[in-house]
Design a protein around this motif. Sequence first.
Motif, mmCIF file in Angstrom:
data_model
loop_
_atom_site.group_PDB
_atom_site.id
_atom_site.type_symbol
_atom_site.label_atom_id
_atom_site.label_comp_id
_atom_site.label_asym_id
_atom_site.label_seq_id
_atom_site.Cartn_x
_atom_site.Cartn_y
_atom_site.Cartn_z
ATOM 1 N N SER A 36 0.824 -1.200 0.000
ATOM 2 C CA SER A 36 0.000 0.000 0.000
ATOM 3 C C SER A 36 0.866 1.262 0.000
ATOM 4 N N GLU A 37 1.920 1.275 0.818
ATOM 5 C CA GLU A 37 2.827 2.428 0.865
ATOM 6 C C GLU A 37 3.556 2.608 -0.465
ATOM 7 N N LEU A 38 3.982 1.493 -1.065
ATOM 8 C CA LEU A 38 4.669 1.569 -2.347
ATOM 9 C C LEU A 38 3.729 2.101 -3.424
ATOM 10 N N LEU A 39 2.491 1.610 -3.441
ATOM 11 C CA LEU A 39 1.512 2.087 -4.418
ATOM 12 C C LEU A 39 1.295 3.599 -4.276
ATOM 13 N N ALA A 40 1.179 4.086 -3.045
ATOM 14 C CA ALA A 40 0.990 5.524 -2.815
ATOM 15 C C ALA A 40 2.199 6.315 -3.322
ATOM 16 N N ALA A 41 3.406 5.816 -3.061
ATOM 17 C CA ALA A 41 4.614 6.504 -3.516
ATOM 18 C C ALA A 41 4.704 6.500 -5.041
ATOM 19 N N VAL A 42 4.333 5.391 -5.677
ATOM 20 C CA VAL A 42 4.352 5.304 -7.137
ATOM 21 C C VAL A 42 3.383 6.326 -7.720
ATOM 22 N N ARG A 43 2.175 6.385 -7.165
ATOM 23 C CA ARG A 43 1.182 7.350 -7.650
ATOM 24 C C ARG A 43 1.672 8.789 -7.464
ATOM 25 N N GLU A 44 2.313 9.060 -6.336
ATOM 26 C CA GLU A 44 2.834 10.410 -6.083
ATOM 27 C C GLU A 44 3.879 10.794 -7.123
ATOM 28 N N HIS A 45 4.782 9.859 -7.432
ATOM 29 C CA HIS A 45 5.807 10.141 -8.448
ATOM 30 C C HIS A 45 5.173 10.329 -9.818
ATOM 31 N N ALA A 46 4.195 9.480 -10.166
ATOM 32 C CA ALA A 46 3.530 9.596 -11.469
ATOM 33 C C ALA A 46 2.829 10.948 -11.598
ATOM 34 N N GLU A 47 2.145 11.379 -10.540
ATOM 35 C CA GLU A 47 1.463 12.675 -10.569
ATOM 36 C C GLU A 47 2.463 13.818 -10.695
ATOM 37 N N GLY A 48 3.596 13.711 -9.993
ATOM 38 C CA GLY A 48 4.622 14.743 -10.080
ATOM 39 C C GLY A 48 5.197 14.869 -11.483
ATOM 40 N N LEU A 49 5.404 13.743 -12.142
ATOM 41 C CA LEU A 49 5.920 13.772 -13.512
ATOM 42 C C LEU A 49 4.864 14.297 -14.482
ATOM 43 N N ALA A 50 3.612 13.850 -14.299
ATOM 44 C CA ALA A 50 2.534 14.266 -15.199
ATOM 45 C C ALA A 50 2.284 15.768 -15.108
ATOM 46 N N CYS A 51 2.346 16.317 -13.905
ATOM 47 C CA CYS A 51 2.062 17.747 -13.764
ATOM 48 C C CYS A 51 3.185 18.609 -14.331
ATOM 49 N N PHE A 74 10.928 4.874 -10.428
ATOM 50 C CA PHE A 74 10.951 4.111 -11.678
ATOM 51 C C PHE A 74 9.549 3.661 -12.062
ATOM 52 N N LEU A 75 8.836 3.070 -11.101
ATOM 53 C CA LEU A 75 7.485 2.586 -11.386
ATOM 54 C C LEU A 75 6.517 3.742 -11.656
ATOM 55 N N GLY A 76 6.762 4.907 -11.052
ATOM 56 C CA GLY A 76 5.920 6.069 -11.297
ATOM 57 C C GLY A 76 6.037 6.585 -12.722
ATOM 58 N N ALA A 77 7.158 6.321 -13.377
ATOM 59 C CA ALA A 77 7.336 6.745 -14.764
ATOM 60 C C ALA A 77 6.664 5.783 -15.744
ATOM 61 N N LEU A 78 6.361 4.564 -15.306
ATOM 62 C CA LEU A 78 5.773 3.568 -16.200
ATOM 63 C C LEU A 78 4.413 3.956 -16.769
ATOM 64 N N PRO A 79 3.438 4.370 -15.941
ATOM 65 C CA PRO A 79 2.123 4.633 -16.526
ATOM 66 C C PRO A 79 2.110 5.789 -17.518
ATOM 67 N N LEU A 80 3.121 6.618 -17.477
ATOM 68 C CA LEU A 80 3.208 7.731 -18.425
ATOM 69 C C LEU A 80 3.929 7.332 -19.708
ATOM 70 N N GLY A 81 4.427 6.087 -19.747
ATOM 71 C CA GLY A 81 5.142 5.619 -20.927
ATOM 72 C C GLY A 81 6.529 6.207 -21.049
ATOM 73 N N ARG A 163 16.913 18.399 -9.703
ATOM 74 C CA ARG A 163 15.878 19.402 -9.864
ATOM 75 C C ARG A 163 14.590 18.835 -9.271
ATOM 76 N N PRO A 164 13.890 19.600 -8.455
ATOM 77 C CA PRO A 164 12.661 19.078 -7.859
ATOM 78 C C PRO A 164 11.617 18.771 -8.920
ATOM 79 N N VAL A 165 10.802 17.734 -8.680
ATOM 80 C CA VAL A 165 9.789 17.320 -9.634
ATOM 81 C C VAL A 165 8.396 17.733 -9.170
ATOM 82 N N SER A 166 8.242 18.168 -7.949
ATOM 83 C CA SER A 166 6.909 18.481 -7.430
ATOM 84 C C SER A 166 6.302 19.684 -8.139
ATOM 85 N N CYS A 167 4.984 19.726 -8.134
ATOM 86 C CA CYS A 167 4.246 20.818 -8.779
ATOM 87 C C CYS A 167 3.562 21.673 -7.708
ATOM 88 N N GLY A 168 4.154 21.745 -6.574
ATOM 89 C CA GLY A 168 3.603 22.360 -5.407
ATOM 90 C C GLY A 168 3.113 23.715 -5.507
#
Length: 168
Positions: A36-51, A74-81, A163-168
């Motif tokens: 569950s923690e890994l899934l949350a971290a993956v989603r956070e990274h994916a959202e940061g890259l997407a934004c 690494f896994l957060g970059a997967l859903p974005l291709g 370089r930070p990836v967050s869209c804060g």
Amino acid sequence: MNSEHWLMSRMSAWEGDGSLAQRCLTDTGQVEVSRSELLAAVREHAEGLACRGLRRSDRVAVVAEQPRTFVPAFLGALPLGLVRFLRARRKLDRARLLAMGVGEEHRGRGLELLMYMALSKACHAQGMTTGEASWVLADNHHVNAALSRVGGRITKRYRLYSRPVSCG
């Protein structure tokens, strides 16, 4: 279904799953991460890259200072291709060592050399003729010496930028 979507659909089932997904050593000791923690971290990274506006044709480099952060990045970059898997080659003739380590209390006993020798033997048994050890720091004298003893030589040098990836 492509590999990115297949993996993410499998990981979605990890919502609320407290079983172990990742165990790694850090400077302060061992850390365990639940599915569950890994899934949350993956989603956070994916959202940061997407934004940041990254698209499927873009590529990213995943650089992590701690082992715990590499997997979700690494896994957060997967859903974005953003990660390209090379499927065309059927026979590998080269190996790349991404990470390997010996705990501080066991260093200086030749374990690094034994690990490299065992890895080299296993790669040769699979028909691989060359290898590359990635991310070996210039001031990591123990590892550089062990690689030199098994015939390794420096062929590339990299510089790391952050370089930070967050869209804060």
